[in-house]
Structure formats: C-alpha cells, structure tokens
Design a protein around this motif. Structure first.
Motif, mmCIF file in Angstrom:
data_model
loop_
_atom_site.group_PDB
_atom_site.id
_atom_site.type_symbol
_atom_site.label_atom_id
_atom_site.label_comp_id
_atom_site.label_asym_id
_atom_site.label_seq_id
_atom_site.Cartn_x
_atom_site.Cartn_y
_atom_site.Cartn_z
ATOM 1 N N LEU A 1 2.222 -3.254 -3.484
ATOM 2 C CA LEU A 1 1.471 -3.134 -4.646
ATOM 3 C C LEU A 1 1.629 -4.318 -5.285
ATOM 4 O O LEU A 1 2.717 -4.679 -5.483
ATOM 5 C CB LEU A 1 2.314 -2.039 -5.398
ATOM 6 C CG LEU A 1 2.077 -0.646 -4.674
ATOM 7 C CD1 LEU A 1 2.911 0.320 -5.600
ATOM 8 C CD2 LEU A 1 0.839 0.049 -4.679
ATOM 9 N N VAL B 1 3.784 -0.370 2.428
ATOM 10 C CA VAL B 1 2.580 -0.836 1.369
ATOM 11 C C VAL B 1 3.140 -1.591 0.571
ATOM 12 O O VAL B 1 4.342 -1.803 0.172
ATOM 13 C CB VAL B 1 1.792 0.354 0.954
ATOM 14 C CG1 VAL B 1 1.128 1.441 2.032
ATOM 15 C CG2 VAL B 1 2.609 1.188 -0.148
ATOM 16 N N ASP C 1 -0.203 -3.061 -10.319
ATOM 17 C CA ASP C 1 -0.414 -1.477 -10.156
ATOM 18 C C ASP C 1 -1.577 -1.412 -9.033
ATOM 19 O O ASP C 1 -2.035 -0.343 -8.842
ATOM 20 C CB ASP C 1 -0.879 -0.732 -11.438
ATOM 21 C CG ASP C 1 -2.057 -1.393 -12.148
ATOM 22 O OD1 ASP C 1 -2.593 -2.204 -11.645
ATOM 23 O OD2 ASP C 1 -2.616 -1.010 -13.010
ATOM 24 N N ARG C 2 -1.935 -2.421 -8.275
ATOM 25 C CA ARG C 2 -2.876 -2.167 -7.299
ATOM 26 C C ARG C 2 -2.374 -2.466 -5.886
ATOM 27 O O ARG C 2 -1.644 -3.277 -5.555
ATOM 28 C CB ARG C 2 -3.861 -3.433 -7.661
ATOM 29 C CG ARG C 2 -5.232 -3.287 -6.840
ATOM 30 C CD ARG C 2 -6.190 -4.618 -7.113
ATOM 31 N NE ARG C 2 -5.851 -5.675 -6.712
ATOM 32 C CZ ARG C 2 -6.010 -6.165 -5.247
ATOM 33 N NH1 ARG C 2 -6.393 -5.500 -4.603
ATOM 34 N NH2 ARG C 2 -5.438 -7.551 -5.094
ATOM 35 N N GLN C 3 -2.703 -1.479 -5.038
ATOM 36 C CA GLN C 3 -2.433 -1.670 -3.653
ATOM 37 C C GLN C 3 -3.393 -2.587 -3.026
ATOM 38 O O GLN C 3 -4.435 -2.610 -2.959
ATOM 39 C CB GLN C 3 -2.473 -0.200 -2.949
ATOM 40 C CG GLN C 3 -2.091 -0.152 -1.526
ATOM 41 C CD GLN C 3 -2.050 1.016 -0.905
ATOM 42 O OE1 GLN C 3 -2.078 2.142 -1.311
ATOM 43 N NE2 GLN C 3 -2.079 1.153 0.484
ATOM 44 N N THR D 1 5.554 -5.017 -5.189
ATOM 45 C CA THR D 1 6.507 -3.969 -4.695
ATOM 46 C C THR D 1 6.281 -3.771 -3.295
ATOM 47 O O THR D 1 4.928 -3.528 -3.075
ATOM 48 C CB THR D 1 6.398 -2.465 -5.451
ATOM 49 O OG1 THR D 1 6.525 -2.760 -6.842
ATOM 50 C CG2 THR D 1 7.104 -1.437 -5.208
ATOM 51 N N GLU E 1 -4.583 -3.792 0.567
ATOM 52 C CA GLU E 1 -4.699 -3.193 1.897
ATOM 53 C C GLU E 1 -4.790 -3.968 3.181
ATOM 54 O O GLU E 1 -4.658 -3.645 4.175
ATOM 55 C CB GLU E 1 -5.885 -2.073 1.731
ATOM 56 C CG GLU E 1 -5.648 -1.177 0.721
ATOM 57 C CD GLU E 1 -6.725 -0.150 0.477
ATOM 58 O OE1 GLU E 1 -7.666 0.083 1.381
ATOM 59 O OE2 GLU E 1 -6.874 0.702 -0.386
#
Length: 131
Positions: free
Chosen positions: A99, A97, A102-104, A121, A106
């Motif tokens: 990031l 995944v 601090d937001r994933q 990340t 998608e």
C-alpha cells in the motif's frame, strides 16, 4: 526529494517500527522501490553487529545455517540481488501486498507517486487455519 516511510504489517496484527529512506525521484516503479528498500536493509544488515531484525525478506535457510556457527563478526553477507528476486517472487504469488498511502499497488512495474511524507506499507498475508 521524498521521505518514504516503510512499515511492515501482517494480517495477524503484527507491526514493525517504521523507518525512513530518502528518495530523490518523485515517481518510481514498485519494483524499484522494493529494490531500494532491500538494498538499504541488506547494507545495514551486512554492516551491523549484531544483525538487525528488520528485513523484508529474511536470509535464506542456507544463509542462516552458514551464519549460525560463526562468531558475531564473522557471519556471511546476505546477497541483496538474491533478496530482491525473492521479494519479487513473493509479491507475484501474493505473499504480501503493498500500500502506498491508502492505495494498493498491484503490479511491480506500476509507477507510484512519492510525496514528501509517503508511507509504504508491506502487508504480509498470513494463511488462515483450515482455509
């Protein structure tokens, strides 16, 4: 211009040292961000002697076998386009995944805002034993 810092982590707790890439756009799709990251890594990998350890997608087993019997300066080049395709496939099957801050993110075609010091990340998902 944004300085994007890439960090690789795993759910097992491993974390690689962060590294940065200058990006001139303020918004990019995740797909393009992954593509640029991989192209930079592959360029460094193909130019380095010995090869650096940091790659989002590792050389395929065929590439490793072909490189294994060669002297350091003679290893075969890693194909960036192939690595991008493998990364997109891995993302699609939840191999990792991403990031941004601090937001994933998608979807590969989702646009992300890149600020002056954006941290991206890549979290590799490790399968649980027995689960």
């Amino acid at each position: 211009m944004a300085t994007v810092t890439f960090v690789d982590e795993s759910t097992a707790g491993a974390r690689t040292p962060a590294w940065a890439l200058q990006i001139f756009e303020e918004r990019l799709t995740l797909r393009e961000l992954i593509r640029r990251r991989i192209h930079q890594e592959v360029a460094e990998y193909n130019a380095a002697t010995p090869a650096p350890r940091r790659l989002l997608v590792q050389p395929t087993s065929t590439e490793r076998v072909l490189n294994g019997g060669r002297e350091q300066g003679e290893r075969r080049r890693v194909d960036a386009a192939r690595q991008v395709a493998l990364a997109e496939e891995a993302f699609g099957r939840n191999g990792f995944v991403v990031l941004v801050g601090d937001r994933q993110v998608e979807e590969l075609d989702e646009e992300v805002d890149l600020r002056r010091d954006t941290e991206v990340t890549f979290l590799k998902l490790v399968a649980l034993v027995g689960g």
